[in-house]
Design a protein around this motif. Sequence first.
Motif, short mmCIF file in Angstrom:
data_model
loop_
_atom_site.label_atom_id
_atom_site.label_comp_id
_atom_site.label_asym_id
_atom_site.label_seq_id
_atom_site.Cartn_x
_atom_site.Cartn_y
_atom_site.Cartn_z
N VAL A 1 41.17 43.39 41.95
CA VAL A 1 40.05 42.44 41.77
C VAL A 1 39.17 42.54 43.02
CG1 VAL A 1 39.38 40.04 41.41
CG2 VAL A 1 41.51 40.89 40.39
N VAL A 2 37.90 42.92 42.81
CA VAL A 2 37.02 43.11 43.97
C VAL A 2 35.97 42.01 44.08
CG1 VAL A 2 37.34 45.61 44.07
CG2 VAL A 2 35.50 44.68 42.65
N HIS A 3 35.72 41.27 42.98
CA HIS A 3 34.62 40.31 43.02
C HIS A 3 34.92 39.15 42.07
CE1 HIS A 3 29.89 40.09 43.37
NE2 HIS A 3 30.47 38.90 43.52
N VAL A 4 34.78 37.93 42.52
CA VAL A 4 34.95 36.76 41.64
C VAL A 4 33.67 35.93 41.70
CG1 VAL A 4 36.22 34.59 41.30
CG2 VAL A 4 37.47 36.68 41.88
N GLY A 5 33.15 35.59 40.51
CA GLY A 5 31.97 34.72 40.44
C GLY A 5 32.41 33.34 39.96
N CYS A 6 32.24 32.33 40.80
CA CYS A 6 32.67 30.98 40.40
C CYS A 6 31.83 29.95 41.14
CB CYS A 6 34.16 30.78 40.71
SG CYS A 6 34.62 31.13 42.41
N ARG A 7 31.57 28.84 40.44
CA ARG A 7 30.75 27.80 41.07
C ARG A 7 31.55 27.02 42.09
NH1 ARG A 7 27.82 25.69 35.57
NH2 ARG A 7 29.94 24.99 35.11
N ARG A 8 32.87 27.06 41.96
CA ARG A 8 33.73 26.37 42.94
C ARG A 8 35.10 27.03 42.96
NH1 ARG A 8 35.55 21.30 39.36
NH2 ARG A 8 34.39 21.85 37.50
N ASP A 9 35.89 26.69 43.99
CA ASP A 9 37.23 27.27 44.11
C ASP A 9 38.15 26.61 43.09
OD1 ASP A 9 36.17 28.67 46.17
OD2 ASP A 9 36.97 27.36 47.75
N HIS A 10 39.30 27.25 42.89
CA HIS A 10 40.31 26.67 41.99
C HIS A 10 41.53 26.32 42.83
CE1 HIS A 10 43.29 26.26 38.82
NE2 HIS A 10 42.28 26.12 37.98
N PRO A 11 42.09 25.11 42.66
CA PRO A 11 43.19 24.69 43.53
C PRO A 11 44.44 25.58 43.44
CG PRO A 11 42.86 23.14 41.70
CD PRO A 11 41.70 24.07 41.71
N ASP A 12 44.64 26.26 42.31
CA ASP A 12 45.86 27.08 42.15
C ASP A 12 45.64 28.53 42.50
OD1 ASP A 12 46.98 24.79 41.15
OD2 ASP A 12 46.60 25.33 39.05
N CYS A 13 44.51 28.84 43.08
CA CYS A 13 44.16 30.24 43.25
C CYS A 13 43.67 30.51 44.67
CB CYS A 13 43.05 30.53 42.24
SG CYS A 13 42.92 32.22 41.79
N VAL A 14 44.42 31.32 45.42
CA VAL A 14 43.98 31.67 46.78
C VAL A 14 43.41 33.09 46.72
CG1 VAL A 14 44.70 31.94 49.18
CG2 VAL A 14 45.86 30.26 47.71
N LEU A 15 42.09 33.17 46.81
CA LEU A 15 41.44 34.48 46.70
C LEU A 15 41.50 35.17 48.06
CD1 LEU A 15 38.24 33.32 44.74
CD2 LEU A 15 40.29 34.40 43.78
N SER A 16 42.01 36.42 48.07
CA SER A 16 41.99 37.12 49.36
C SER A 16 41.51 38.55 49.16
CB SER A 16 43.38 37.09 50.01
OG SER A 16 44.27 37.89 49.30
N ASN A 17 40.80 39.05 50.14
CA ASN A 17 40.17 40.38 50.09
C ASN A 17 39.28 40.56 48.87
OD1 ASN A 17 41.37 41.32 52.43
ND2 ASN A 17 43.26 41.87 51.31
#
Length: 428
Positions: free
Chosen positions: A42-58
């Motif tokens: 996964v190289v790119h995430v488009g979201c209006r806000r973060d998700h509490p169960d998801c820690v995006l890294s790199n």
Amino acid sequence: MADVSQCRVGICGLGTVASATYNLLTRHAALIQSRSGTEVTVVHVGCRRDHPDCVLSNVRVSRDIFEVVRDPEVDVVLELIGGTDPALDLVREALGNGKHVVTANKALIAEFGGELFDLANANNVSIRYEAAVAGGIPIIKAIREGLAGNEISRVAGIINGTTNFILTEMEGMGNRGFEEVLAEAQSLGYAEADPTFDVEGIDAAHKLTILSTIAFGVPLEFEAMYTEGISQITVADIRFADELGYKIKHLGITAKDTQGVELRVHPTLVPKTSLIAQVGGVMNAVMVTSDAAGETMYYGAGAGGDATGSSVISDVVDLARDHVGIPGPGYLADAVNAVQIRPLEQIESPFYLRLTARDKPGVMASLTSILSSHNISIESLLQRDAKADEVPVVMITNRVKESAMNAALLEITSQSNVAGEITRIRVL
Ligand code: NAP
């Protein structure tokens, strides 16, 4: 996708399904690599806000989801926002930019799939949607690949968990009606605040549209679907059906014969002993009737982040395999043939009828005579003791055309010895 050493994924949306999909892709990275023959990143995430169960890294994160479909680093776009606006424009742009698309969005595919498949073909990319029907059940692959050697005659399924939960609870001992159980389903998160899409059958109609196309190679015909929900089902009907040996399930049914294709979603009586009658709560199940494999049934979770993410990832793995030159079966636009959709009036089924007759001599004789004048016979009958001169009459008829039943009911309704509405439910 020139670089075959990896398959680069962009995710649009970061809700229930997207966050579970991201977490699964991360947790099972090694498994997924071994199954797809390449690294899926996964190289790119488009979201209006973060998700509490998801820690995006790199991962590159954009607050504008359209940044994902414009990113030259992205090979496969996961559309996981739902609805058609702006999902339709998003997917159009992704395909136009030469990106494969994976979506869980049944409304988008059922209503705009034809256009999107053409666009995908024109751009030499694929659009896949395993997660759009029956959540975690890989029903599209089962039909398209597992049953590829069969002529399929019917697909019938419980494809909406909310309606199945409500009917299952109404069956219980508490004598709880539709409204009461719906409120419980809402408090448990099984039904939306506005439940119309689920309880009136629109969600199931979207899914059945897709199943019909996959099973019969016909165009997506959402507009031609006959759709009836469960809001009119009463506990009394569930109890009478039980006495007659049936359960009431909300089914999507598509069948094909020489006269055309049936497309219908409605409450249906199914024999209590049948496998599909055992499917309770929010679970989904799809029964496929085909000439070589016979009857097969696929059962599982129709919703939930992980279950739906599982189906999203199965499509990603297929695309990643394509990417490294291990092709799987794809969608062929020229394999789709126009077909006659059979009007409901021509479709035959047995019927469950419940009516209230005034307790006068000769009532049953006149009912039977009207039915038989339309070639309808009574297969089973329940008659209760009269209350205040009114007797509930419940019956199951033989298999008859909808048009004959419509004509008979019109005549019966006009009889002075019949009071109120007549309930009719089709039997599988
Ligand atoms: P969800 O939890 O509501 O998440 C939707 C995500 O999309 C959120 O991140 C939301 O952002 C974002 N989004 C929505 N509209 C947007 C817009 N106009 N611009 C930018 N972002 C937008 O939905 P979900 O349950 O994950 O469902 C996603 C898809 O999967 C739908 O097509 C659904 O039908 C399908 N599906 C879901 C399930 C299930 O069990 N949930 C099962 C099968 C299929 P905000 O948080 O900022 O609103």
